[in-house]
Enzyme design. Structure first.
Site, PDB file in Angstrom:
ATOM      1  N   VAL A   1       0.739  -1.320   0.090  1.00 30.42           N
ATOM      2  CA  VAL A   1       0.192  -0.179   0.309  1.00 30.42           C
ATOM      3  C   VAL A   1       0.884   1.231  -0.016  1.00 30.42           C
ATOM      4  O   VAL A   1       0.398   2.533  -0.359  1.00 30.42           O
ATOM      5  CB  VAL A   1      -1.271   0.014   0.859  1.00 30.42           C
ATOM      6  CG1 VAL A   1      -2.314  -1.045   1.320  1.00 30.42           C
ATOM      7  CG2 VAL A   1      -0.126  -0.089   2.146  1.00 30.42           C
TER       8      VAL A   1
ATOM      9  N   TYR B   1       3.351   5.654  15.794  1.00 28.68           N
ATOM     10  CA  TYR B   1       2.459   5.074  15.404  1.00 28.68           C
ATOM     11  C   TYR B   1       1.060   5.943  16.054  1.00 28.68           C
ATOM     12  O   TYR B   1      -0.190   5.734  15.000  1.00 28.68           O
ATOM     13  CB  TYR B   1       2.395   3.684  15.720  1.00 28.68           C
ATOM     14  CG  TYR B   1       1.412   2.657  16.195  1.00 28.68           C
ATOM     15  CD1 TYR B   1       1.379   2.286  15.072  1.00 28.68           C
ATOM     16  CD2 TYR B   1       0.199   2.851  17.219  1.00 28.68           C
ATOM     17  CE1 TYR B   1      -0.305   1.427  14.709  1.00 28.68           C
ATOM     18  CE2 TYR B   1      -0.903   2.046  16.697  1.00 28.68           C
ATOM     19  CZ  TYR B   1      -0.935   1.185  15.552  1.00 28.68           C
ATOM     20  OH  TYR B   1      -2.595   0.573  15.621  1.00 28.68           O
TER      21      TYR B   1
ATOM     22  N   LYS C   1      -1.582   7.497  12.980  1.00 29.23           N
ATOM     23  CA  LYS C   1      -3.626   7.290  13.083  1.00 29.23           C
ATOM     24  C   LYS C   1      -4.180   8.226  13.827  1.00 29.23           C
ATOM     25  O   LYS C   1      -5.394   8.478  13.214  1.00 29.23           O
ATOM     26  CB  LYS C   1      -3.138   6.182  15.049  1.00 29.23           C
ATOM     27  CG  LYS C   1      -3.147   4.838  14.620  1.00 29.23           C
ATOM     28  CD  LYS C   1      -3.695   4.123  12.887  1.00 29.23           C
ATOM     29  CE  LYS C   1      -3.436   2.990  13.370  1.00 29.23           C
ATOM     30  NZ  LYS C   1      -4.227   1.664  11.721  1.00 29.23           N
TER      31      LYS C   1
ATOM     32  N   THR D   1      -5.013  -9.569  20.223  1.00 29.18           N
ATOM     33  CA  THR D   1      -5.075 -10.246  18.201  1.00 29.18           C
ATOM     34  C   THR D   1      -3.413  -9.988  18.254  1.00 29.18           C
ATOM     35  O   THR D   1      -2.919  -9.666  19.337  1.00 29.18           O
ATOM     36  CB  THR D   1      -4.757  -9.184  17.351  1.00 29.18           C
ATOM     37  OG1 THR D   1      -3.759  -7.444  17.628  1.00 29.18           O
ATOM     38  CG2 THR D   1      -6.030  -8.455  17.017  1.00 29.18           C
TER      39      THR D   1
HETATM   40  N1  LIG Z   1      -4.774  -5.647  17.223  1.00 29.62           N
HETATM   41  C1  LIG Z   1      -4.880  -4.499  17.598  1.00 29.62           C
HETATM   42  O1  LIG Z   1      -4.742  -3.993  18.886  1.00 29.62           O
HETATM   43  C2  LIG Z   1      -5.257  -3.245  16.765  1.00 29.62           C
HETATM   44  C3  LIG Z   1      -5.563  -1.325  17.646  1.00 29.62           C
HETATM   45  C4  LIG Z   1      -6.104  -0.310  17.274  1.00 29.62           C
HETATM   46  C5  LIG Z   1      -5.664  -0.790  16.155  1.00 29.62           C
HETATM   47  N2  LIG Z   1      -5.078  -1.556  14.983  1.00 29.62           N
HETATM   48  C6  LIG Z   1      -5.307  -1.380  14.204  1.00 29.62           C
HETATM   49  O2  LIG Z   1      -5.977  -2.967  13.051  1.00 29.62           O
HETATM   50  C7  LIG Z   1      -5.423  -2.502  11.965  1.00 29.62           C
HETATM   51  C8  LIG Z   1      -5.007  -4.221  11.634  1.00 29.62           C
HETATM   52  O3  LIG Z   1      -4.783  -4.914  12.528  1.00 29.62           O
HETATM   53  P1  LIG Z   1      -4.316  -6.142  13.363  1.00 29.62           P
HETATM   54  O4  LIG Z   1      -4.293  -6.633  14.267  1.00 29.62           O
HETATM   55  O5  LIG Z   1      -4.978  -6.997  12.174  1.00 29.62           O
HETATM   56  O6  LIG Z   1      -2.697  -6.563  12.843  1.00 29.62           O
HETATM   57  P2  LIG Z   1      -2.419  -7.401  11.424  1.00 29.62           P
HETATM   58  O7  LIG Z   1      -0.180  -6.941  10.881  1.00 29.62           O
HETATM   59  O8  LIG Z   1      -2.804  -9.284  11.792  1.00 29.62           O
HETATM   60  O9  LIG Z   1      -2.976  -6.750  10.492  1.00 29.62           O
HETATM   61  C9  LIG Z   1      -2.117  -5.995   9.756  1.00 29.62           C
HETATM   62  C10 LIG Z   1      -2.181  -6.026   8.134  1.00 29.62           C
HETATM   63  O10 LIG Z   1      -1.453  -5.603   7.290  1.00 29.62           O
HETATM   64  C11 LIG Z   1      -0.611  -5.708   6.151  1.00 29.62           C
HETATM   65  N3  LIG Z   1       0.040  -4.597   5.852  1.00 29.62           N
HETATM   66  C12 LIG Z   1       1.071  -4.128   6.471  1.00 29.62           C
HETATM   67  N4  LIG Z   1       2.190  -3.243   5.482  1.00 29.62           N
HETATM   68  C13 LIG Z   1       1.477  -3.059   4.564  1.00 29.62           C
HETATM   69  C14 LIG Z   1       1.695  -2.986   3.174  1.00 29.62           C
HETATM   70  N5  LIG Z   1       2.714  -2.227   3.025  1.00 29.62           N
HETATM   71  N6  LIG Z   1       1.399  -3.077   2.151  1.00 29.62           N
HETATM   72  C15 LIG Z   1       0.060  -3.802   2.460  1.00 29.62           C
HETATM   73  N7  LIG Z   1      -0.254  -4.954   3.239  1.00 29.62           N
HETATM   74  C16 LIG Z   1       0.403  -4.613   4.757  1.00 29.62           C
HETATM   75  C17 LIG Z   1       0.443  -7.424   6.528  1.00 29.62           C
HETATM   76  O11 LIG Z   1       0.983  -8.056   5.963  1.00 29.62           O
HETATM   77  C18 LIG Z   1      -1.211  -7.080   8.156  1.00 29.62           C
HETATM   78  O12 LIG Z   1      -1.462  -7.928   7.454  1.00 29.62           O
HETATM   79  C19 LIG Z   1      -3.859  -2.022  11.707  1.00 29.62           C
HETATM   80  O13 LIG Z   1      -3.877  -0.351  10.906  1.00 29.62           O
HETATM   81  C20 LIG Z   1      -3.238  -1.360  13.708  1.00 29.62           C
HETATM   82  O14 LIG Z   1      -2.392  -0.731  12.967  1.00 29.62           O
HETATM   83  C21 LIG Z   1      -4.866  -2.958  16.159  1.00 29.62           C
END
Ligand SMILES: NC(=O)c1ccc[n+]([C@@H]2O[C@H](COP(=O)([O-])OP(=O)(O)OC[C@H]3O[C@@H](n4cnc5c(N)ncnc54)[C@H](O)[C@@H]3O)[C@@H](O)[C@H]2O)c1
Length: 248
Positions: free
Chosen positions: A58, A153, A157, A188
């Site tokens: 992305v 981060y 966000k 997660t």
């Molecule tokens: N897990 C949490 O507690 C939490 C809390 C707040 C926000 N978030 C946000 O939610 C979203 C999803 O988090 P998650 O827990 O599923 O994490 P995750 O790491 O399981 O999923 C993130 C996905 O993004 C993909 N990714 C990373 N860099 C990329 C790139 N350059 N191009 C394409 N894909 C790319 C990864 O391969 C991965 O599959 C993220 O934006 C994260 O910041 C997560």
């Protein structure tokens, strides 16, 4: 809500990740057609939920434009639901944070959200079609956390929230809504604080009014609502999905 998303075409970035996959399952259950986008073709294959995968970084504008065109081909029309879930999480105290680490996090979390949102909106506007974008921000975009220093981060966000508001106002005349969810502590692999069970349990007791982790399904439910016509008068909003963390 079976059938709520019938006829909708959804593209989910970060679709091989924990929240992206939960979202895919939810939107499929509600009747949408779904394409998953992620940087790793292997991760997409391993996801194994039988929907079309598109490998794409992305951060790369050309790759994102090509991926949205490919998704439109697979979906028989431009995606009218975009969930921007691609993201990376890093921890570093401000005094140790290098400019390169700063840029890396902005490139995925903020630039990637901009690029995917713009590519999908351009396709929708060109075809005169409405749509809904849901960007995943974080409670880290709303509040700081001394225990997990992650300014790069957090700033990315917070940037996603500003970007979401701007998408909302610029694209409202085209029938495109844009909203954000701000997940808190979701169960997660990205969640590192629970690596220390004692500190994790203490945090849940004192920092989370509901006293527990959230699930990916709970985040997906909020995203599905925002993507659906049930949220037809919501745009530019930031919805915490955090068990009350940001209410304290
Ligand atoms: N897990 C949490 O507690 C939490 C809390 C707040 C926000 N978030 C946000 O939610 C979203 C999803 O988090 P998650 O827990 O599923 O994490 P995750 O790491 O399981 O999923 C993130 C996905 O993004 C993909 N990714 C990373 N860099 C990329 C790139 N350059 N191009 C394409 N894909 C790319 C990864 O391969 C991965 O599959 C993220 O934006 C994260 O910041 C997560």
């Amino acid at each position: 809500m079976p059938g709520r998303m019938a006829g909708r075409r959804a593209l989910i970035t970060g679709g091989a990740g924990a929240i992206g996959l939960a979202c895919a399952r939810r939107l499929l259950a509600e009747g949408a057609e779904v394409v998953l986008l992620d940087r790793s073709a292997d991760a997409l294959a391993a996801a194994g939920i039988g929907v079309s995968p598109v490998a794409c970084d992305v951060r790369d504008p050309g790759a994102v434009a090509a991926a949205v065109t490919r998704a439109a081909g697979l979906l028989n029309g431009p995606p009218d639901v975009l969930v921007n879930a691609a993201g990376v999480y890093r921890i570093a105290p401000l005094l140790d944070l290098t400019p390169e680490e700063w840029d890396d996090v902005q490139a995925v979390n903020l630039r990637g959200t901009f690029l995917a949102g713009r590519a999908v909106a351009a396709a929708l506007i060109a075809g005169g079609r409405p749509g809904s974008i849901v960007n995943i921000s974080s409670t880290a975009g709303l509040v700081a956390d001394a225990a997990e220093p992650s300014a790069h981060y957090n700033a990315s966000k917070a940037g996603v929230l500003a970007l979401t508001r701007q998408m909302a106002v610029e694209w409202a005349p085209h029938g495109i809504r844009a909203n954000a969810v701000c997940p808190g502590v979701i169960d997660t692999p990205m969640l590192r604080m629970m690596d220390d069970p004692v500190a994790g349990a203490a945090y849940l007791r004192t920092g989370v009014p509901q006293g527990r982790l959230g699930s990916t399904e709970e985040v997906a439910a909020a995203i599905a609502f925002l993507a659906s016509d049930d949220a037809s008068y919501l745009t530019g909003a930031a919805v915490p999905v955090d068990g009350g963390v940001t209410a304290i």
